[in-house]
Scaffold this motif. Structure first.
Motif, PDB file in Angstrom:
ATOM      1  N   GLY A 111      17.822 -10.953  58.035  1.00  0.00           N
ATOM      2  CA  GLY A 111      16.965 -11.948  57.955  1.00  0.00           C
ATOM      3  C   GLY A 111      15.556 -11.544  57.576  1.00  0.00           C
ATOM      4  O   GLY A 111      15.112 -10.358  57.168  1.00  0.00           O
ATOM      5  N   ARG A 112      14.595 -12.335  57.959  1.00  0.00           N
ATOM      6  CA  ARG A 112      13.270 -12.311  57.449  1.00  0.00           C
ATOM      7  C   ARG A 112      12.517 -10.944  58.391  1.00  0.00           C
ATOM      8  O   ARG A 112      11.669 -10.777  58.264  1.00  0.00           O
ATOM      9  CB  ARG A 112      12.471 -13.634  57.905  1.00  0.00           C
ATOM     10  N   ASP A 113      13.403 -10.645  59.361  1.00  0.00           N
ATOM     11  CA  ASP A 113      12.756  -9.772  60.486  1.00  0.00           C
ATOM     12  C   ASP A 113      12.575  -8.510  59.529  1.00  0.00           C
ATOM     13  O   ASP A 113      11.933  -7.442  59.862  1.00  0.00           O
ATOM     14  CB  ASP A 113      13.549  -9.638  61.612  1.00  0.00           C
ATOM     15  N   SER A 114      13.515  -8.386  58.357  1.00  0.00           N
ATOM     16  CA  SER A 114      13.383  -7.044  57.707  1.00  0.00           C
ATOM     17  C   SER A 114      12.564  -7.245  56.322  1.00  0.00           C
ATOM     18  O   SER A 114      12.722  -6.230  55.319  1.00  0.00           O
ATOM     19  CB  SER A 114      14.772  -6.428  57.455  1.00  0.00           C
ATOM     20  N   LEU A 115      11.632  -8.119  56.292  1.00  0.00           N
ATOM     21  CA  LEU A 115      11.000  -8.353  55.041  1.00  0.00           C
ATOM     22  C   LEU A 115      10.077  -7.003  54.998  1.00  0.00           C
ATOM     23  O   LEU A 115       9.162  -6.699  55.747  1.00  0.00           O
ATOM     24  CB  LEU A 115       9.931  -9.358  55.424  1.00  0.00           C
ATOM     25  N   LEU A 157       0.302 -15.424  68.145  1.00  0.00           N
ATOM     26  CA  LEU A 157       1.508 -14.640  68.328  1.00  0.00           C
ATOM     27  C   LEU A 157       1.793 -14.728  69.864  1.00  0.00           C
ATOM     28  O   LEU A 157       2.922 -14.337  70.209  1.00  0.00           O
ATOM     29  CB  LEU A 157       1.075 -13.310  68.044  1.00  0.00           C
ATOM     30  N   ALA A 158       0.958 -15.324  70.513  1.00  0.00           N
ATOM     31  CA  ALA A 158       1.390 -15.533  72.056  1.00  0.00           C
ATOM     32  C   ALA A 158       2.076 -16.821  72.367  1.00  0.00           C
ATOM     33  O   ALA A 158       2.729 -16.866  73.242  1.00  0.00           O
ATOM     34  CB  ALA A 158      -0.072 -15.694  72.839  1.00  0.00           C
ATOM     35  N   HIS A 159       2.293 -17.541  71.020  1.00  0.00           N
ATOM     36  CA  HIS A 159       3.149 -18.791  71.255  1.00  0.00           C
ATOM     37  C   HIS A 159       3.996 -19.113  70.137  1.00  0.00           C
ATOM     38  O   HIS A 159       4.840 -19.547  70.443  1.00  0.00           O
ATOM     39  CB  HIS A 159       2.072 -19.869  71.209  1.00  0.00           C
ATOM     40  N   LEU A 160       4.076 -18.153  69.178  1.00  0.00           N
ATOM     41  CA  LEU A 160       4.934 -18.400  67.997  1.00  0.00           C
ATOM     42  C   LEU A 160       5.714 -17.191  67.677  1.00  0.00           C
ATOM     43  O   LEU A 160       5.235 -15.919  68.086  1.00  0.00           O
ATOM     44  CB  LEU A 160       4.375 -18.787  66.662  1.00  0.00           C
ATOM     45  N   PRO A 161       6.841 -16.913  67.192  1.00  0.00           N
ATOM     46  CA  PRO A 161       7.807 -15.779  66.796  1.00  0.00           C
ATOM     47  C   PRO A 161       6.884 -14.817  65.777  1.00  0.00           C
ATOM     48  O   PRO A 161       6.218 -15.400  65.110  1.00  0.00           O
ATOM     49  CB  PRO A 161       8.963 -16.284  66.392  1.00  0.00           C
ATOM     50  N   ALA A 162       7.033 -13.577  66.085  1.00  0.00           N
ATOM     51  CA  ALA A 162       6.244 -12.585  65.407  1.00  0.00           C
ATOM     52  C   ALA A 162       6.809 -12.794  63.811  1.00  0.00           C
ATOM     53  O   ALA A 162       6.035 -12.722  62.884  1.00  0.00           O
ATOM     54  CB  ALA A 162       6.833 -11.354  65.774  1.00  0.00           C
ATOM     55  N   ALA A 163       7.959 -13.256  63.544  1.00  0.00           N
ATOM     56  CA  ALA A 163       8.556 -13.288  62.173  1.00  0.00           C
ATOM     57  C   ALA A 163       8.298 -14.964  61.435  1.00  0.00           C
ATOM     58  O   ALA A 163       8.501 -15.091  60.475  1.00  0.00           O
ATOM     59  CB  ALA A 163      10.058 -13.105  62.140  1.00  0.00           C
ATOM     60  N   ARG A 205      -2.663 -15.154  46.318  1.00  0.00           N
ATOM     61  CA  ARG A 205      -1.600 -15.653  47.295  1.00  0.00           C
ATOM     62  C   ARG A 205      -1.137 -14.525  47.795  1.00  0.00           C
ATOM     63  O   ARG A 205      -0.533 -13.461  47.277  1.00  0.00           O
ATOM     64  CB  ARG A 205      -0.717 -16.718  46.505  1.00  0.00           C
ATOM     65  N   LEU A 206      -1.044 -14.441  49.136  1.00  0.00           N
ATOM     66  CA  LEU A 206      -0.495 -13.433  49.792  1.00  0.00           C
ATOM     67  C   LEU A 206       0.662 -14.257  50.765  1.00  0.00           C
ATOM     68  O   LEU A 206       0.355 -15.248  51.433  1.00  0.00           O
ATOM     69  CB  LEU A 206      -1.227 -12.810  50.873  1.00  0.00           C
ATOM     70  N   LEU A 207       1.819 -13.797  50.973  1.00  0.00           N
ATOM     71  CA  LEU A 207       2.915 -14.142  51.715  1.00  0.00           C
ATOM     72  C   LEU A 207       3.581 -13.018  52.635  1.00  0.00           C
ATOM     73  O   LEU A 207       3.738 -11.905  52.052  1.00  0.00           O
ATOM     74  CB  LEU A 207       4.195 -14.791  50.826  1.00  0.00           C
ATOM     75  N   THR A 208       3.312 -13.273  53.760  1.00  0.00           N
ATOM     76  CA  THR A 208       3.873 -12.348  55.039  1.00  0.00           C
ATOM     77  C   THR A 208       4.411 -13.106  56.239  1.00  0.00           C
ATOM     78  O   THR A 208       4.957 -14.069  56.056  1.00  0.00           O
ATOM     79  CB  THR A 208       2.764 -11.402  55.330  1.00  0.00           C
ATOM     80  N   ARG A 209       4.257 -12.286  57.313  1.00  0.00           N
ATOM     81  CA  ARG A 209       4.677 -12.896  58.512  1.00  0.00           C
ATOM     82  C   ARG A 209       3.565 -12.984  59.511  1.00  0.00           C
ATOM     83  O   ARG A 209       2.717 -12.212  59.389  1.00  0.00           O
ATOM     84  CB  ARG A 209       5.976 -12.424  59.016  1.00  0.00           C
ATOM     85  N   LEU A 210       3.823 -13.559  60.741  1.00  0.00           N
ATOM     86  CA  LEU A 210       2.591 -13.804  61.603  1.00  0.00           C
ATOM     87  C   LEU A 210       2.168 -12.515  62.012  1.00  0.00           C
ATOM     88  O   LEU A 210       1.001 -12.139  62.190  1.00  0.00           O
ATOM     89  CB  LEU A 210       2.895 -14.814  62.474  1.00  0.00           C
ATOM     90  N   ARG A 240       2.014  -9.496  60.964  1.00  0.00           N
ATOM     91  CA  ARG A 240       1.279  -8.766  59.894  1.00  0.00           C
ATOM     92  C   ARG A 240       0.181  -9.495  59.101  1.00  0.00           C
ATOM     93  O   ARG A 240      -0.082  -8.905  58.023  1.00  0.00           O
ATOM     94  CB  ARG A 240       2.238  -8.140  58.992  1.00  0.00           C
ATOM     95  N   LEU A 241      -0.107 -10.616  59.528  1.00  0.00           N
ATOM     96  CA  LEU A 241      -0.939 -11.394  58.663  1.00  0.00           C
ATOM     97  C   LEU A 241      -2.204 -10.783  58.611  1.00  0.00           C
ATOM     98  O   LEU A 241      -2.763 -10.640  57.513  1.00  0.00           O
ATOM     99  CB  LEU A 241      -1.094 -12.937  59.426  1.00  0.00           C
ATOM    100  N   ALA A 242      -3.083 -10.502  59.521  1.00  0.00           N
ATOM    101  CA  ALA A 242      -4.304  -9.896  59.784  1.00  0.00           C
ATOM    102  C   ALA A 242      -4.331  -8.508  58.813  1.00  0.00           C
ATOM    103  O   ALA A 242      -5.044  -8.520  58.020  1.00  0.00           O
ATOM    104  CB  ALA A 242      -4.835  -9.784  61.171  1.00  0.00           C
ATOM    105  N   ALA A 243      -3.385  -7.635  59.172  1.00  0.00           N
ATOM    106  CA  ALA A 243      -3.404  -6.456  58.477  1.00  0.00           C
ATOM    107  C   ALA A 243      -3.181  -6.528  57.146  1.00  0.00           C
ATOM    108  O   ALA A 243      -3.846  -5.869  56.256  1.00  0.00           O
ATOM    109  CB  ALA A 243      -2.311  -5.637  59.156  1.00  0.00           C
ATOM    110  N   ASP A 244      -2.140  -7.273  56.684  1.00  0.00           N
ATOM    111  CA  ASP A 244      -1.927  -7.466  55.301  1.00  0.00           C
ATOM    112  C   ASP A 244      -2.755  -8.168  54.607  1.00  0.00           C
ATOM    113  O   ASP A 244      -3.237  -7.742  53.398  1.00  0.00           O
ATOM    114  CB  ASP A 244      -0.529  -8.417  55.008  1.00  0.00           C
ATOM    115  N   ALA A 245      -3.382  -8.939  54.963  1.00  0.00           N
ATOM    116  CA  ALA A 245      -4.586  -9.870  54.434  1.00  0.00           C
ATOM    117  C   ALA A 245      -5.898  -9.076  54.170  1.00  0.00           C
ATOM    118  O   ALA A 245      -6.487  -8.753  53.175  1.00  0.00           O
ATOM    119  CB  ALA A 245      -4.881 -11.205  54.992  1.00  0.00           C
ATOM    120  N   LEU A 246      -6.235  -8.270  55.281  1.00  0.00           N
ATOM    121  CA  LEU A 246      -7.353  -7.686  55.105  1.00  0.00           C
ATOM    122  C   LEU A 246      -7.213  -6.535  54.221  1.00  0.00           C
ATOM    123  O   LEU A 246      -7.995  -5.842  53.441  1.00  0.00           O
ATOM    124  CB  LEU A 246      -8.043  -7.293  56.338  1.00  0.00           C
TER     125      LEU A 246
END
Length: 266
Positions: free
Chosen positions: A253-257, A184-190, A206-211, A213-219
């Motif tokens: 856009g994907r910011d509102s997933l 996240l320090a180098h890539l967009p949050a979305a 399979r889990l599909l999300t955005r960067l 929220r990746l950790a919180a959603d996966a765990l």
């Protein structure tokens, strides 16, 4: 006892589905005298080696595992007795499978080695998601990386993010919080991201999300090892991704997933 030196086959068993074994793998198993079976390989694979002695040599991150040095001694011992040893590895033997260490040991002992390639879990994960790892609209390559390094250090996430390739991260679930934070320090949050557990098997999740929220959603959804983490814009082309279609229609856009997409194998 046969005093002629035997041989070892490093056999890639793929991600779990026995149907994904190559014909070459099936032939090697049929000719095996000894099978050293990896913990991540489908146990049903032993039915293809009915005459072989089967020794289970499980290796799992974070779990009780058979020491690597012991596995290498077993291969050497039986091959030097003139036997055909088939070392069955989950996924692709040449990708994070410690094949380099085993090849060095066997060559030092003058033991012939065959290598049978297979399907890595990273490819199986992409297939489950219905996406291309190298979609030319989004990237110019894919980077395979392990989060579990020998010295317990961290990969250079900044350098990996700068490649703008799809990142296929192995053995990363125990560090998913720090991995996501570093990226996240180098890539967009979305940035699209996914986790595929037991890729290619009947229990695949399979889990599909955005960067961001990746950790919180996966765990939160109970995902764990063994799993592959995929990060990059190409992930957004998954058959299960809801946001690209909305973007193409000019809507939000994907910011509102609204929520992660969680699916299981059919």
């Amino acid at each position: 006892m046969n005093t002629t030196t035997g041989k070892v086959t490093l056999l890639s068993a793929g991600p779990g589905d026995v149907d994904l074994l190559t014909l070459k793998a099936v032939k090697a198993l049929a000719a095996a005298d000894v099978v050293l079976l990896d913990d991540l390989a489908n146990p049903d694979i032993v039915t293809l080696a009915p005459q072989a002695r089967v020794i289970r040599v499980g290796k799992r991150g974070g779990c009780r595992s058979t020491p690597q040095a012991f596995i290498e001694r077993l291969m050497r011992r039986y091959a030097l007795k003139g036997l055909h040893v088939v070392r069955v590895k989950g996924g692709e033997a040449l990708l994070f499978g410690r094949a380099g260490e085993e090849l060095a040991t066997l060559r030092e002992a003058g033991i012939a080695v065959d290598i049978v390639n297979g399907i890595s879990s990273g490819f199986a994960a992409a297939a489950g998601l219905g996406m291309s790892l190298t979609h030319r609209r989004h990237c110019h390559g894919v980077s395979f990386v392990t989060a579990h390094t020998e010295d317990h250090g961290e990969p250079d996430w900044a350098a990996l993010a700068a490649t703008r390739t799809t990142l296929a991260i192995y053995m990363g679930m125990r560090r998913i919080d720090s991995i996501a934070a570093a990226l996240l320090a180098h890539l967009p949050a979305a940035t699209p991201a996914a986790v595929v557990q037991w890729a290619g098997g009947s229990d695949e999740r399979r889990l599909l999300t955005r960067l961001d929220r990746l950790a919180a959603d996966a765990l939160g959804a109970g995902f764990g090892s063994p799993a592959v983490i995929l990060v990059g814009d190409a992930v957004g082309e998954s058959a299960e991704a809801p946001w690209w279609e909305r973007e193409n229609r000019g809507e939000q856009g994907r910011d509102s997933l609204p929520a992660p997409v969680i699916a299981r194998a059919a």
